[in-house]
Design a protein around this motif. Structure first.
Motif, PDB file in Angstrom:
ATOM      1  N   ARG A 159      38.060  44.489  46.992  1.00 43.76           N
ATOM      2  CA  ARG A 159      38.862  43.964  45.884  1.00 43.76           C
ATOM      3  C   ARG A 159      40.349  44.162  46.173  1.00 43.76           C
ATOM      4  O   ARG A 159      41.170  43.269  45.928  1.00 43.76           O
ATOM      5  CB  ARG A 159      38.479  44.665  44.580  1.00 43.76           C
ATOM      6  CG  ARG A 159      39.283  44.180  43.369  1.00 43.76           C
ATOM      7  CD  ARG A 159      38.889  44.879  42.091  1.00 43.76           C
ATOM      8  NE  ARG A 159      39.108  46.314  42.160  1.00 43.76           N
ATOM      9  CZ  ARG A 159      39.016  47.137  41.117  1.00 43.76           C
ATOM     10  NH1 ARG A 159      38.688  46.662  39.929  1.00 43.76           N
ATOM     11  NH2 ARG A 159      39.227  48.420  41.252  1.00 43.76           N
ATOM     12  N   TYR A 184      34.465  36.694  44.451  1.00 46.94           N
ATOM     13  CA  TYR A 184      35.062  37.607  43.485  1.00 46.94           C
ATOM     14  C   TYR A 184      35.753  36.787  42.407  1.00 46.94           C
ATOM     15  O   TYR A 184      36.536  35.881  42.709  1.00 46.94           O
ATOM     16  CB  TYR A 184      36.080  38.520  44.174  1.00 46.94           C
ATOM     17  CG  TYR A 184      36.908  39.344  43.208  1.00 46.94           C
ATOM     18  CD1 TYR A 184      36.373  40.487  42.620  1.00 46.94           C
ATOM     19  CD2 TYR A 184      38.209  38.974  42.884  1.00 46.94           C
ATOM     20  CE1 TYR A 184      37.130  41.241  41.721  1.00 46.94           C
ATOM     21  CE2 TYR A 184      38.965  39.721  41.990  1.00 46.94           C
ATOM     22  CZ  TYR A 184      38.419  40.847  41.418  1.00 46.94           C
ATOM     23  OH  TYR A 184      39.165  41.590  40.531  1.00 46.94           O
ATOM     24  N   ASP A 185      35.441  37.081  41.160  1.00 51.04           N
ATOM     25  CA  ASP A 185      36.046  36.392  40.025  1.00 51.04           C
ATOM     26  C   ASP A 185      37.161  37.273  39.476  1.00 51.04           C
ATOM     27  O   ASP A 185      36.902  38.331  38.888  1.00 51.04           O
ATOM     28  CB  ASP A 185      34.985  36.129  38.948  1.00 51.04           C
ATOM     29  CG  ASP A 185      35.513  35.236  37.826  1.00 51.04           C
ATOM     30  OD1 ASP A 185      36.652  35.460  37.372  1.00 51.04           O
ATOM     31  OD2 ASP A 185      34.780  34.306  37.419  1.00 51.04           O
ATOM     32  N   GLU A 186      38.398  36.843  39.682  1.00 51.17           N
ATOM     33  CA  GLU A 186      39.534  37.650  39.273  1.00 51.17           C
ATOM     34  C   GLU A 186      39.607  37.792  37.753  1.00 51.17           C
ATOM     35  O   GLU A 186      39.989  38.854  37.234  1.00 51.17           O
ATOM     36  CB  GLU A 186      40.822  37.026  39.808  1.00 51.17           C
ATOM     37  CG  GLU A 186      42.044  37.908  39.631  1.00 51.17           C
ATOM     38  CD  GLU A 186      43.225  37.443  40.444  1.00 51.17           C
ATOM     39  OE1 GLU A 186      44.260  38.130  40.407  1.00 51.17           O
ATOM     40  OE2 GLU A 186      43.113  36.399  41.119  1.00 51.17           O
ATOM     41  N   LYS A 187      39.233  36.761  37.041  1.00 49.00           N
ATOM     42  CA  LYS A 187      39.295  36.793  35.578  1.00 49.00           C
ATOM     43  C   LYS A 187      38.366  37.858  35.013  1.00 49.00           C
ATOM     44  O   LYS A 187      38.738  38.632  34.118  1.00 49.00           O
ATOM     45  CB  LYS A 187      38.947  35.428  35.003  1.00 49.00           C
ATOM     46  CG  LYS A 187      39.023  35.359  33.488  1.00 49.00           C
ATOM     47  CD  LYS A 187      38.674  33.964  32.972  1.00 49.00           C
ATOM     48  CE  LYS A 187      38.709  33.909  31.454  1.00 49.00           C
ATOM     49  NZ  LYS A 187      38.365  32.557  30.938  1.00 49.00           N
ATOM     50  N   ASP A 188      37.130  37.904  35.535  1.00 52.63           N
ATOM     51  CA  ASP A 188      36.147  38.872  35.063  1.00 52.63           C
ATOM     52  C   ASP A 188      36.180  40.184  35.838  1.00 52.63           C
ATOM     53  O   ASP A 188      35.465  41.127  35.498  1.00 52.63           O
ATOM     54  CB  ASP A 188      34.737  38.273  35.157  1.00 52.63           C
ATOM     55  CG  ASP A 188      34.550  37.086  34.228  1.00 52.63           C
ATOM     56  OD1 ASP A 188      35.261  37.027  33.216  1.00 52.63           O
ATOM     57  OD2 ASP A 188      33.715  36.214  34.543  1.00 52.63           O
ATOM     58  N   ASP A 189      36.991  40.215  36.912  1.00 50.52           N
ATOM     59  CA  ASP A 189      37.056  41.383  37.790  1.00 50.52           C
ATOM     60  C   ASP A 189      35.652  41.777  38.241  1.00 50.52           C
ATOM     61  O   ASP A 189      35.210  42.919  38.075  1.00 50.52           O
ATOM     62  CB  ASP A 189      37.744  42.558  37.084  1.00 50.52           C
ATOM     63  CG  ASP A 189      38.012  43.718  38.033  1.00 50.52           C
ATOM     64  OD1 ASP A 189      38.111  43.495  39.256  1.00 50.52           O
ATOM     65  OD2 ASP A 189      38.088  44.869  37.549  1.00 50.52           O
ATOM     66  N   LYS A 190      34.971  40.805  38.830  1.00 46.97           N
ATOM     67  CA  LYS A 190      33.561  41.013  39.164  1.00 46.97           C
ATOM     68  C   LYS A 190      33.184  40.294  40.453  1.00 46.97           C
ATOM     69  O   LYS A 190      33.592  39.153  40.675  1.00 46.97           O
ATOM     70  CB  LYS A 190      32.688  40.500  38.014  1.00 46.97           C
ATOM     71  CG  LYS A 190      31.207  40.698  38.190  1.00 46.97           C
ATOM     72  CD  LYS A 190      30.441  40.171  36.973  1.00 46.97           C
ATOM     73  CE  LYS A 190      28.946  40.336  37.129  1.00 46.97           C
ATOM     74  NZ  LYS A 190      28.205  39.800  35.963  1.00 46.97           N
TER      75      LYS A 190
END
Length: 260
Positions: A181, A122-128
């Motif tokens: 998430r 999970y990429d927190e910056k891109d929320d993805k």
């Protein structure tokens, strides 16, 4: 001894025949295995048909964690088929590695290009969440998210996660990834040997469908412990292309089910 809740959300009038037969095999296999144990596990089956999928999951989790006080929640979707020994296989992981929050089996989206419903990070910056497109086929690997079609989670994961646990955000997140998430960080393993079939109009798709449709190769590799394993070979550009196609075709499929 552990207390296990089998959680089944389903708001249709009847159950699919293939799912029902598969579920009966899972239950029979569990009880046969349970009889061989010195300390018997307790097994309860919970079903909810109240409303949309996020509400059904919320109510099931609430009953399992707060009312039944179970140790593990095994989620099985009713448009799936499972290995008969799925409970034993997942419990083996949970008992061997008490630090694990969960273990998921492997299944794919039911429409082309049949991408795996597991997410490597999970990429927190891109929320993805990033789909796991290439991974071992005969060994467990770490994931940060998964579909709820065949996943076992510790009740402690719910206890430490604020409610609501599930919320469907159309076009953003399904209720399953919404949970993962919100529950981060989650220590979870995908065991691809727990391979499940996603049912659609009497037929089923699985990881073989993903490999065949996308013309992917399975190669022999050696891990850091010098042990051989089978790995799906895929480059980043191909993974991105397949991911974009999955989103487009899945959206078209969902729209086709809406009343005109």
């Amino acid at each position: 001894m552990a207390k296990i809740a089998l959680c089944i959300p389903h708001n249709y009038p009847v159950f699919d025949k293939a799912f029902t037969l598969s579920l009966l095999s899972v239950i029979a296999s569990f009880y046969e295995w349970n009889q061989t144990l010195k300390e018997k596990h307790e097994f309860v089956i919970l079903h909810n048909k109240d409303g949309w999928i996020d509400r059904m999951r919320e109510l099931l989790a609430q009953e399992a964690v707060e009312v039944r006080k179970v140790d593990f929640l095994l989620w099985l979707d009713t448009d799936m088929q499972f290995p008969p020994s799925i409970v034993q296989q997942m419990m083996a992981w949970m008992e061997k590695f008490p630090e694990l929050d969960g273990v998921t089996g492997l299944y794919t989206w039911k429409v082309p290009p049949f991408m795996p419903h597991v997410y490597s990070r999970y990429d927190e910056k891109d929320d993805k969440f990033t789909v796991a497109g290439g991974f071992p086929l005969n060994a467990g690997f770490s994931v940060e998210g998964a579909g709820f079609g065949c996943v076992m989670l510790r009740s402690s994961l719910f206890e430490r996660t604020p409610r609501p646990w599930f919320k469907f955000e159309y076009g953003v997140y399904g209720e399953d990834l919404y949970f993962f998430r919100k529950a981060r960080p989650v220590n979870m393993i995908c065991d691809p040997r727990i391979s499940c079939t996603h049912l659609l109009t009497g037929q089923g798709v699985d990881i073989k469908s993903y490999l065949k449709y996308n013309k992917l190769q399975v190669v022999d590799e050696i891990d850091e412990n010098k042990q051989p394993y089978k790995n799906i070979k895929i480059d980043q550009a191909t993974l991105n292309r397949i991911s974009d196609l999955q989103i487009k075709l899945t959206q078209n499929f969902e729209k086709s089910k809406l009343p005109s």
